[in-house]
Design a protein around this motif. Structure first.
Motif, PDB file in Angstrom:
ATOM      1  N   UNK A 351     -33.031 -59.600 -27.467  1.00 51.18           N
ATOM      2  CA  UNK A 351     -33.312 -59.393 -28.901  1.00 51.18           C
ATOM      3  C   UNK A 351     -34.800 -59.100 -29.120  1.00 51.18           C
ATOM      4  N   UNK A 352     -35.659 -59.827 -28.391  1.00 48.79           N
ATOM      5  CA  UNK A 352     -37.108 -59.619 -28.549  1.00 48.79           C
ATOM      6  C   UNK A 352     -37.506 -58.227 -28.065  1.00 48.79           C
ATOM      7  N   UNK A 353     -36.913 -57.835 -26.927  1.00 46.85           N
ATOM      8  CA  UNK A 353     -37.210 -56.509 -26.374  1.00 46.85           C
ATOM      9  C   UNK A 353     -36.745 -55.414 -27.340  1.00 46.85           C
ATOM     10  N   UNK A 354     -35.575 -55.670 -27.914  1.00 47.42           N
ATOM     11  CA  UNK A 354     -35.033 -54.735 -28.908  1.00 47.42           C
ATOM     12  C   UNK A 354     -35.994 -54.607 -30.087  1.00 47.42           C
ATOM     13  N   UNK A 355     -36.507 -55.736 -30.541  1.00 47.16           N
ATOM     14  CA  UNK A 355     -37.453 -55.738 -31.661  1.00 47.16           C
ATOM     15  C   UNK A 355     -38.739 -55.014 -31.317  1.00 47.16           C
ATOM     16  N   UNK A 401     -39.325 -61.052 -34.210  1.00 43.38           N
ATOM     17  CA  UNK A 401     -38.923 -62.283 -34.913  1.00 43.38           C
ATOM     18  C   UNK A 401     -37.681 -62.012 -35.766  1.00 43.38           C
ATOM     19  N   UNK A 402     -37.696 -60.837 -36.440  1.00 43.90           N
ATOM     20  CA  UNK A 402     -36.549 -60.478 -37.297  1.00 43.90           C
ATOM     21  C   UNK A 402     -35.295 -60.238 -36.445  1.00 43.90           C
ATOM     22  N   UNK A 403     -35.448 -59.523 -35.322  1.00 43.05           N
ATOM     23  CA  UNK A 403     -34.264 -59.255 -34.483  1.00 43.05           C
ATOM     24  C   UNK A 403     -33.748 -60.566 -33.871  1.00 43.05           C
ATOM     25  N   UNK A 404     -34.683 -61.466 -33.553  1.00 45.50           N
ATOM     26  CA  UNK A 404     -34.251 -62.781 -33.035  1.00 45.50           C
ATOM     27  C   UNK A 404     -33.481 -63.536 -34.112  1.00 45.50           C
ATOM     28  N   UNK A 405     -34.013 -63.456 -35.344  1.00 45.96           N
ATOM     29  CA  UNK A 405     -33.338 -64.119 -36.463  1.00 45.96           C
ATOM     30  C   UNK A 405     -31.934 -63.556 -36.672  1.00 45.96           C
ATOM     31  N   UNK A 406     -31.856 -62.211 -36.600  1.00 49.99           N
ATOM     32  CA  UNK A 406     -30.556 -61.557 -36.822  1.00 49.99           C
ATOM     33  C   UNK A 406     -29.565 -61.910 -35.708  1.00 49.99           C
ATOM     34  N   UNK A 407     -30.073 -62.165 -34.487  1.00 48.22           N
ATOM     35  CA  UNK A 407     -29.176 -62.446 -33.342  1.00 48.22           C
ATOM     36  C   UNK A 407     -28.964 -63.942 -33.158  1.00 48.22           C
ATOM     37  N   UNK A 408     -29.570 -64.719 -34.060  1.00 49.16           N
ATOM     38  CA  UNK A 408     -29.597 -66.160 -33.828  1.00 49.16           C
ATOM     39  C   UNK A 408     -28.201 -66.791 -33.772  1.00 49.16           C
ATOM     40  N   UNK A 409     -27.346 -66.426 -34.720  1.00 44.59           N
ATOM     41  CA  UNK A 409     -26.011 -67.031 -34.762  1.00 44.59           C
ATOM     42  C   UNK A 409     -25.214 -66.679 -33.490  1.00 44.59           C
ATOM     43  N   UNK A 410     -25.173 -65.403 -33.098  1.00 44.52           N
ATOM     44  CA  UNK A 410     -24.477 -65.088 -31.838  1.00 44.52           C
ATOM     45  C   UNK A 410     -25.073 -65.833 -30.634  1.00 44.52           C
ATOM     46  N   UNK A 411     -26.408 -65.975 -30.636  1.00 48.03           N
ATOM     47  CA  UNK A 411     -27.034 -66.671 -29.500  1.00 48.03           C
ATOM     48  C   UNK A 411     -26.609 -68.138 -29.492  1.00 48.03           C
TER      49      UNK A 411
END
Lengths: 426, 220
Positions: A351-355, A401-411
């Motif tokens: 997710x971080x790399x994606x961001x 940070x935003x992409x991590x937030x968006x992926x947080x539930x799946x993670x």
């Protein structure tokens, strides 16, 4: 072999998922970057436009004031100080003052330190007389020249004094009598050399003879007396007749003050009004631009969060799909001894790399769109100012940070997977 | 190495009867033991394997792994214990599809703090005849190669215990032999193997034999 190796291999293997999520991030970042740049450019252009207009209006106002000063000066004195005993009815009927006051009033006024509302003080003696030599009724005016002010710098005089023994002749007189400059004429038994032939003014000046004050006093038998003092009202906005009266009568109580040249004042008013209108227009333009800016800000403030939310949802859904697809992998990694933290790192790293990648491409795309579609002039300089290093760092730090937030539930879902359940299912 | 004392496990299905997958199971494995567990489907063999591997908490009893009470540990400590001492081999291989054969073997070292795998992976690939396919993705491997890869992944960090769930269930006799022979050699070298299988021929490689029926384990 480490977790990053795993992340990179997985990204390459499931590139469609990664590219779709990346596109969402790029779209979100480019919309934020682009709209910020466009808004900044709009504000910058507005400021420049308003500054240019402000400067133009100020110049226009200065030109108007200068023009007014010139016009007023050309039109001559507009304040007349008369003896208190002078009947204004007679004055307006005859166009001259037949009452007199001491000549000493003029230096008294010029020496007063508090006088600020008038300039160019000119004492004179006036009388309507029969020019016996030419059988004409004329207005005889004796002038001394402008009184020097004791407490301020003296301006160039509006009217030059007439030397003793010389005479200035109004248009109607020199035209009808065919007089020329340098001619010697007799007035009331006294010889004068014509020094000035005035052009046509269309006023009583056209039948006026100007001599020195002493000559006039002598001819009229009014030594040490004057009948009026002319002055020019200052151009200050606050200077009006009551103020002028207040100042003059404080020093010369035995006088009265009237205002002449209404046309000049009307012009001044018109110019002041034009200047006020120009300023009002400028203020309105300023308000319009600001309102437009605020409207754009509001629009961006409502659209950008929508775009961000939509993109975050896309990233979240794609992360969910990815996690679901990798349940067995999660199970086997857990069985091999990876802790929940390590499993989380596998997905958070992605997710971080994606961001980071999406953020970088988004900045490039947003800036590119701004350069391509934005107002060409000054856009690149604007970009250089707007895209500073701290700004770039902020965008590139916030996006992961935003992409991590968006992926947080799946993670969270991924790390809570029971490996036994997953491995038994299969 | 591994000690199970009176472990029991029950599954409760919604609206259905309670299933006792393990009933007071007690046994121990020492280094060099190659134990096979046979029994019909649904008798609790896989549950036993998961419980022994620290992946499924029993309802009762105690599992000791390397003299540590597995289920007295926190989940993360249990994972660390598993990573250090246990290797898993599954019937479905459970290889990671986007990694090459070599990387799949090396993934067995992900939980290890220090690198234990590079040389060991090379040796295992040679021994299991996988070297030629080292850079191939899982999808390009045959079933036998996949299971050999899964076995190599389990062995790469030389755990003390291998838990194998029907490792030959999908294999032809030749590949079955390779896998079982490798497990036997591993046991002979001082490891312990708990093999759950339907395949009667597998028992020939084991030196201890267990039979499981309805959650009850007996050594024969």
């Amino acid at each position: 072999m480490n977790v990053w190796h795993l992340i990179l291999k997985e990204m390459v293997h499931r590139w469609v998922n990664f590219v779709l999520a990346g596109m969402a991030v790029v779209l979100a970042v480019s919309s934020v970057v682009g709209s910020t740049l466009f808004l900044q450019q709009f504000n910058h252009v507005s400021e420049a436009m308003i500054a240019a207009k402000q400067s133009a209006v100020e110049q226009q106002i200065a030109e108007m004031e200068d023009e007014f000063r010139v016009i007023t000066k050309r039109m001559g004195f507009n304040i007349l100080i008369l003896p208190k005993a002078q009947s204004l009815a007679d004055f307006y009927a005859e166009s001259y003052a037949d009452e007199t006051m001491p000549e000493s009033y003029a230096p008294l006024l010029a020496a007063a330190p508090d006088i600020v509302t008038i300039r160019h003080l000119l004492p004179m003696l006036q009388a309507k007389v029969e020019w016996s030599e030419k059988k004409r009724k004329v207005l005889l005016i004796g002038v001394k020249g402008e009184m020097p002010w004791a407490h301020r710098s003296n301006l160039k005089p509006i009217m030059e004094p007439v030397e003793s023994g010389k005479i200035a002749v109004g248009y109607e007189l020199h035209r009808s009598l065919s007089l020329n400059q340098g001619d010697i004429i007799q007035v009331q038994g006294k010889a004068f050399e014509i020094s000035i032939l005035h052009p046509e003014r269309g006023t009583i000046d056209d039948i006026t003879l100007w001599t020195s004050l002493e000559d006039a006093q002598q001819m009229l038998g009014k030594a040490g007396l004057i009948s009026a003092m002319m002055a020019l009202e200052c151009e200050c906005a606050w200077a009006n007749l009551p103020k002028v009266r207040q100042e003059i009568q404080a020093i010369l109580p035995e006088t009265q003050v009237i205002e002449l040249s209404g046309k000049a004042l009307a012009r001044a008013e018109a110019r002041r009004s034009a200047a006020d209108n120009a300023q009002a227009l400028l203020d309105r333009e300023k308000a319009n631009r600001m309102a437009m800016g605020r409207q754009r800000e509001r629009m961006i403030a409502s659209i950008v969060p929508l775009v961000l939310t939509a993109c975050a949802l896309v990233v979240g859904v794609l992360a969910w799909v990815n996690v679901r697809e990798r349940r067995i992998e999660i199970g086997i990694l857990r069985a091999m001894g990876l802790r929940t933290r390590s499993i989380a790192v596998v997905f958070m790293g992605k997710a971080a790399l994606l961001g980071l990648l999406g953020g970088s491409l988004g900045v490039l795309l947003g800036a590119g769109l701004f350069l391509a579609l934005g107002p060409g002039q000054g856009a690149s300089q604007r970009l250089q100012v707007a895209v500073s290093l701290p700004w770039l760092i902020a965008v590139l730090c916030l996006t992961p940070v935003v992409t991590l937030g968006a992926s947080w539930v799946p993670i969270l879902w991924a790390i809570q997977q029971d490996p036994a359940a997953v491995l038994c299912e299969e | 190495m591994l000690g199970c004392h009176n472990i029991s496990k029950r599954y409760t299905q919604k609206g259905g009867p309670q299933i006792e997958a393990l009933r007071e199971v007690t046994f121990a494995l020492s280094p060099g033991d190659f134990a096979s567990v046979q029994g019909p489907s649904g008798c609790g063999k896989s549950t036993l394997l998961l419980v022994c591997g620290g992946l499924l908490s029993p309802d009762g009893g105690q599992v000791l792994l390397a003299e540590t009470d597995v289920y007295a540990q926190s989940p993360n400590d249990r994972a660390r214990l598993r990573g250090r001492h246990v290797g898993f081999v599954f019937q479905q291989f459970h290889l990671i599809p986007y990694l090459s054969l070599r990387d799949n073997i090396l993934s067995g070292s992900l939980a290890h703090e220090r690198g234990c795998a590079e040389t060991s992976a090379e040796t295992l690939m040679t021994r299991l005849d996988l070297h030629d396919r080292a850079h191939h993705l899982v999808s390009a491997l045959s079933i036998g190669e996949r299971q050999r890869t899964a076995l190599a992944r389990a062995l790469v960090c030389e755990p003390q215990l291998i838990l194998a769930d029907e490792p030959t269930g999908n294999l032809d006799p030749d590949n079955s032999h390779i896998v079982l022979q490798s497990l036997a050699e591993y046991a002979q070298a001082g490891g312990a193997v708990l093999l759950v299988t339907h395949d009667p021929s597998s028992t020939g490689y084991a030196n201890r034999h267990f039979v499981m029926n309805r959650g009850v384990l007996r050594e024969s």
